[in-house]
Write an enzyme that holds these catalytic residues in place. Structure first.
Site, PDB file in Angstrom:
ATOM      1  N   HIS A  78      30.421  35.153  42.146  1.00 47.05           N
ATOM      2  CA  HIS A  78      30.728  36.170  41.145  1.00 47.05           C
ATOM      3  C   HIS A  78      30.120  37.531  41.534  1.00 47.05           C
ATOM      4  CE1 HIS A  78      30.374  37.397  36.607  1.00 47.05           C
ATOM      5  NE2 HIS A  78      31.247  38.126  37.265  1.00 47.05           N
ATOM      6  N   GLU A 123      32.085  38.885  44.313  1.00 49.23           N
ATOM      7  CA  GLU A 123      33.350  39.453  43.815  1.00 49.23           C
ATOM      8  C   GLU A 123      33.121  40.895  43.354  1.00 49.23           C
ATOM      9  OE1 GLU A 123      35.071  40.209  39.877  1.00 49.23           O
ATOM     10  OE2 GLU A 123      34.805  38.028  39.869  1.00 49.23           O
ATOM     11  N   HIS A 124      31.992  41.134  42.674  1.00 46.48           N
ATOM     12  CA  HIS A 124      31.696  42.500  42.231  1.00 46.48           C
ATOM     13  C   HIS A 124      31.328  43.413  43.411  1.00 46.48           C
ATOM     14  CE1 HIS A 124      31.120  42.367  37.688  1.00 46.48           C
ATOM     15  NE2 HIS A 124      31.504  41.145  37.988  1.00 46.48           N
ATOM     16  N   GLU A 168      26.453  40.605  32.188  1.00 44.52           N
ATOM     17  CA  GLU A 168      27.758  40.024  31.867  1.00 44.52           C
ATOM     18  C   GLU A 168      27.597  38.547  31.514  1.00 44.52           C
ATOM     19  OE1 GLU A 168      30.714  40.305  35.009  1.00 44.52           O
ATOM     20  OE2 GLU A 168      31.971  38.825  33.993  1.00 44.52           O
TER      21      GLU A 168
HETATM   22 ZN   LIG Z   1      32.227  39.910  36.470  1.00 40.60          ZN
END
Ligand SMILES: [Zn+2]
Length: 1025
Positions: free
Chosen positions: A102, A105-106, A203
């Site tokens: 994750h 991905e960012h 998040e």
């Molecule tokens: Zn995210």
């Protein structure tokens, strides 16, 4: 940039088939036909064609290829749809919960070799006409999709995407910003305490404030305890600070490699061009590796297991004493077996969906819980599928009863099977889904094939849905016990099943905070003074980098001149049926008919207003005519693509204090079923059932639960709706129908022991609202079917003429507007005009059991037809992209934030925000920034592009002409707005900001949803709820 929990993915995967059809298709060779000319074995730009398959049911040709040098896999779906899509997905199978896929991905979206500027992905949103851009982290893959209708744009976006995923900078600073870091609470002040910060860190804290997600995550982790599904791919907030920058880079090197990649393209652009660009810009620079990312089969248990977890109490749950969840989850077979999984997903619908399903009867109707558990039914998002069944909102003492009912229901199904008519209804639903055209078909396909393909299933086989349907019919014919045998095999005789319960713990949030505190303490304990100085300096560096003016000139961009100057005109005809105005719109609908009716609420008295949304949600579900609610549900499934009723509030385009209020009836059906669909509506108009209190209670509970669950996901919408409440009459009604007021009202209703009051209200509403006297209709159908449809509509109108009554409107201030602006004497819309409405500033705080905030500030501005409206639209985009994103997300650590213009209100918002009132000053600074004009012409053009990509996003045939039908906005008015958008200048933006957003002369309201806040509580200017 969403991390997707299993349930969210399931929603996305829900098949919506068919995209836009081009009208000039017959004049040129279609993309689909061109693609059939590829030959297996043919070599194109480093790829070899493996398979070419026509899939007529979906109007596409599939071409499967593989990359010679790296082994990258490729699927192209050629289809005459201009909304072209690209996606690349990597199998990402982490073995810890640090959230490495994750965070990766960012961070890959923070700049790359060719495009080294910070956040090129976000910047491209404003340099492109994309119809979709995003990135997802699932449990076992990471996907980067985009779509656009413009060929040049496709080329630009592909270049940015390829460079981002294959050649990202992955700077340490990016890791610290997006992942996690230790930093002084105020980075400018070394004496403030050290805290954890980071976008993904926050998040995930936000994501786990949602109890449904908490449950879904635990269930997956415990059902598959031996490999990648036992960890949290998005990141467990307290495990995230264990990840190092080096580990992140290592994960990239092994997982984001062509040998571990699957490319998918879709649409009418030529395949060769895509292959050439992908080969030249990325794949030619790699050698084949063995990525070693396979997920092994989960070792099977011989005995069922049980487990228990806790969550935070939910203050908005309908019943405080019933907040437990219990569900039984079964491990099924490998998802790459296409037909077996097709069967299992149908079986799951038969067992669960709708009031005729055995589990609905056995679990929902006795009202032991408020709704099914958040995870329910078939789930094919993991290598081996699962099926879950259970309840949420139940009392702890009902645990044994629920377990017993589940096993008893399985026995009953094995014994009795399913009615043929239910199976037919389900197959009918598949037929409708294949014919219904959505505008994001490419994206639906990409999501639909992603999981199976990720584990080397055949994506082409998955597209051949009709073959699975035929095989299914055949299997049923050969063995009438086909489905029952499956139930026995997978549910009765399956030792690999988990019973997981979840209960609220009063100290849950406190414990979490304490654990974070301890984690922080351990991290800080080992730090020397030099380390602390280093942290302080890095904090300043990051702050400086975030505040720097960004040079995005390295990125490709469309120009405003690439935007079409005019909009295509949608032809509609106005007619009437039984004295009711009808709008007809001929469209290539693939043999479906779409029917809508707008019914006015002007005669509904004040005391019934809060009941309107409940009325809408139950009116098609309580039974009607000779049918009880089960038969009604069955007929709706068998004969229509769905029938629904929703509230509709339309602000007038000329005056902020004028609006139309109504309920919108919508339904669709295959042409052959048109009489059946109208018959169902007639029964609802003429003889709806309202007497069944037990049925109503079930529906009320489910609706209340759904509302309560939705807040942590769309808290910013609730904050915006609340902030708009005191600013316009339409905003006030919006809050009544869909805001926190409605959530609390439904909670109250769900807690009532006696629903007589509600049962009396509903028929009163029905008589006032389902009334041809104050109604207008719209039909979208093929030209061939249109005249027959109008005849049928005429009959329907005759049939409901008996429900025609004249009632006086409750408010006397009615303004009439012609439906067709060119025909002043024609039929009218009746709007409410509250010209003496006094907007007033309010500050409302809703205390919620979340660790993060949702904040909104709304400013009353101007209506759609006003000169400055276009400038305010552009301003909202400009401020979001060039100022608010940096302040709220990058510096503030919120998941998102920005501004938007709608309904005459200019609204600021933040999403999953660790800050509360501080964010309000970021909003105010945004206004100062806009007024000072510290932006360039390039910035203005980018904001315009991003507006146009929204304005020009494709509209499906089912929805053509709808803005005219609902809000009286004609193509001419849209064209005028478009010209005003083109004409917006730097000067007009600065002026509009000064005129409408200046603190001195504006009326604005604020609303925050968030945790207990002492400062707010002590400040008398706030209303705390
Ligand atoms: Zn995210």
């Amino acid at each position: 940039m969403f991390w997707q929990a299993k349930t969210a993915i399931q929603k996305l995967r829900h098949l919506r088939l068919n995209g836009q059809q081009r009208l000039w298709k017959s004049m040129s060779t279609s993309a689909r036909e061109r693609a059939t000319q590829y030959q297996p074995g043919q070599r194109i730009h480093g790829f070899t064609v493996r398979e070419v398959v026509a899939v007529p049911d979906l109007f596409l040709t599939a071409v499967k290829l593989s990359h010679d040098k790296t082994g990258a896999q490729y699927l192209h779906a050629a289809r005459d749809d201009s909304n072209n899509l690209f996606s690349v997905q990597f199998r990402t199978t982490p073995l810890d919960s640090t959230g490495v896929p994750h965070i990766l991905e960012h961070t890959v979206l923070c700049g790359s070799e060719k495009y080294p500027c910070r956040d090129p992905f976000f910047k491209m949103l404003n340099r492109s006409l994309s119809t979709f851009m995003n990135a997802f982290t699932a449990s076992d893959y990471t996907m980067y999709p985009f779509s656009t209708q413009n060929g040049k744009d496709f080329h630009n976006l592909l270049s940015v995407y390829l460079d981002a995923v294959f050649f990202p900078c992955l700077r340490e600073q990016d890791f610290r910003q997006e992942g996690w870091r230790l930093e002084n609470e105020n980075p400018a002040d070394p004496d403030t305490p050290l805290v954890f910060k980071g976008v993904v860190f926050n998040e995930m804290k936000g994501a786990f404030s949602d109890n449904e997600r908490v449950y879904g995550q635990h269930l997956q982790n415990k059902l598959y305890p031996d490999h990648t599904y036992s960890v949290v791919s998005g990141g467990e907030p307290l495990a995230i600070p264990d990840l190092t920058w080096e580990q992140l880079r290592q994960f990239h090197a092994t997982h984001y490699h062509p040998s571990n990649a699957r490319f998918f393209t879709y649409g009418d652009l030529p395949l060769e061009q895509h292959l050439k660009q992908i080969e030249e810009e990325a794949l030619s620079k790699f050698e084949r590796i063995n990525p070693n990312t396979e997920v092994p089969a989960q070792p099977r248990w011989s005995n069922p297991r049980e487990d228990h977890v806790t969550c935070s109490p939910d203050a908005l749950a309908p019943d405080q004493s019933r907040q437990n969840t219990l569900c039984v989850s079964f491990l099924l077979g490998d998802i790459t077996d296409t037909f077996e999984n097709f069967t299992l997903s149908l079986l799951s619908s038969l067992m669960i969906s709708g009031p005729n399903a055995p589990f609905y009867k056995a679990l929902i109707e006795p009202k032991i819980g408020t709704d099914f558990s958040s995870v329910v039914g078939y789930d094919g998002s993991t290598k081996e599928a699962s099926f879950s069944i259970g309840l949420q909102g139940m009392a702890e003492e009902d645990t044994e009863t629920v377990k017993h009912i589940i096993s008893q229901t399985i026995n009953d199904i094995i014994e009795n099977g399913f009615e043929d008519e239910r199976i037919e209804a389900l197959l009918h639903k598949i037929e409708i889904q294949m014919k219904h055209q959505s505008t994001n078909f490419g994206l639906s396909l990409a999501s639909y094939i992603a999981s199976s393909w990720n584990h080397d299933g055949d994506p082409v086989e998955l597209l051949q849905i009709n073959e699975s349907v035929s095989r299914f019919r055949q299997a049923l014919k050969e063995n009438p016990h086909f489905l029952q045998d499956k139930v026995r095999q997978y549910f009765k005789e399956n030792g690999h099943r988990l019973t997981l319960s979840m209960s609220p713990d009063e100290n849950y949030l406190e414990k979490q905070a304490k654990e974070e505190e301890e984690k922080l303490h351990r991290k800080i304990k080992g730090l020397s003074d030099a380390d602390k100085t280093d942290i302080y300096e890095k904090g300043l560096e990051l702050l400086a980098a975030q505040s720097e003016t960004q040079d995005a000139s390295c990125l490709p961009a469309l120009r405003v001149s690439d935007v079409e100057p005019t909009i295509p005109v949608t032809a509609v005809q106005m007619g009437s049926a039984g004295g009711v105005p009808v709008q007809l719109c001929e469209q290539p609908t693939n043999g479906l008919v779409y029917f809508r009716a707008m019914c006015s609420l002007n005669t509904v008295p004040e005391e019934l207003r809060l009941y309107i949304p409940l009325f809408c949600s139950v009116i098609t579900k309580m039974g009607c005519g000779a049918m009880d609610y089960r038969q009604q549900a069955q007929q709706m499934e068998l004969r229509t693509g769905g029938m629904s009723v929703s509230t509709q509030i339309t602000p007038d385009s000329n005056h902020l204090d004028v609006y139309e209020q109504g309920v919108l009836l919508s339904s669709s059906c295959l042409e052959r079923n048109l009489p059946h669909m109208f018959h169902l509506w007639s029964d609802i108009f003429n003889s709806p059932h309202f007497e069944d209190e037990e049925r109503l209670r079930v529906l009320v509970m489910m609706a209340a639960q759904e509302l309560a669950n939705g807040i942590s996901y769309s808290g910013h919408m609730y904050a915006m709706t609340r902030a708009g409440r005191h600013l316009t009459p339409a905003g006030d009604l919006q809050e009544t129908f869909g805001g926190m007021e409605q959530v609390k009202f439904m909670k109250r209703i769900a807690e009532m022991s006696d629903l007589t009051q509600v049962l009396r209200a509903l028929p009163r509403i029905q008589k006032l609202v389902l009334n041809p006297e104050s109604m207008r209709c719209a039909i979208n159908a093929t030209p061939q079917k249109m005249s027959d449809t109008t005849v049928q509509l005429e009959k329907f109108m005759e049939g409901i003429a008996g429900s025609r009554r004249h009632h006086k409107p409750v408010k006397s201030n009615i303004t009439e507007m012609p439906l067709d602006p060119l025909n002043e004497s024609g039929p009218k819309r009746k709007l409410i005009s509250e010209l003496n409405f006094h907007p007033c500033p309010m500050k409302t705080f809703f205390t919620m059991p979340f660790p993060v905030h949702f904040i909104s500030e709304s400013v009353r501005t101007v209506p759609f037809s006003h000169q400055d409206y276009a400038s305010l639209c552009v301003l909202a985009r400009l401020m979001t992209a060039k100022f608010l994103h940096g302040e709220i997300r990058e510096k503030g650590g919120a998941y998102g934030g920005g501004a938007r213009m709608g309904g005459g209100l200019f609204s600021f918002y933040s999403y999953r925000d660790p800050n509360s009132v501080q964010t309000l000053s970021a909003f105010h600074k945004g206004v100062d920034w806009a007024k000072s004009g510290q932006f360039t012409q390039q910035d203005v053009d980018e904001a315009k592009l991003s507006i146009f990509s929204a304005v020009d996003s494709p509209v499906a045939p089912a929805h053509k002409g709808m803005s005219r039908f609902l809000s009286g906005v004609t193509d001419e008015m849209k064209q005028q707005h478009r010209e005003r958008l083109f004409a917006v200048t730097h000067k007009s933006l600065v002026e509009a900001a000064g005129r409408h957003l200046s603190i001195a002369h504006r009326t604005c309201s604020v609303a925050i949803l968030g945790p207990e806040n002492d400062a707010v509580r002590k400040d008398p200017s706030w209303v705390v709820k």
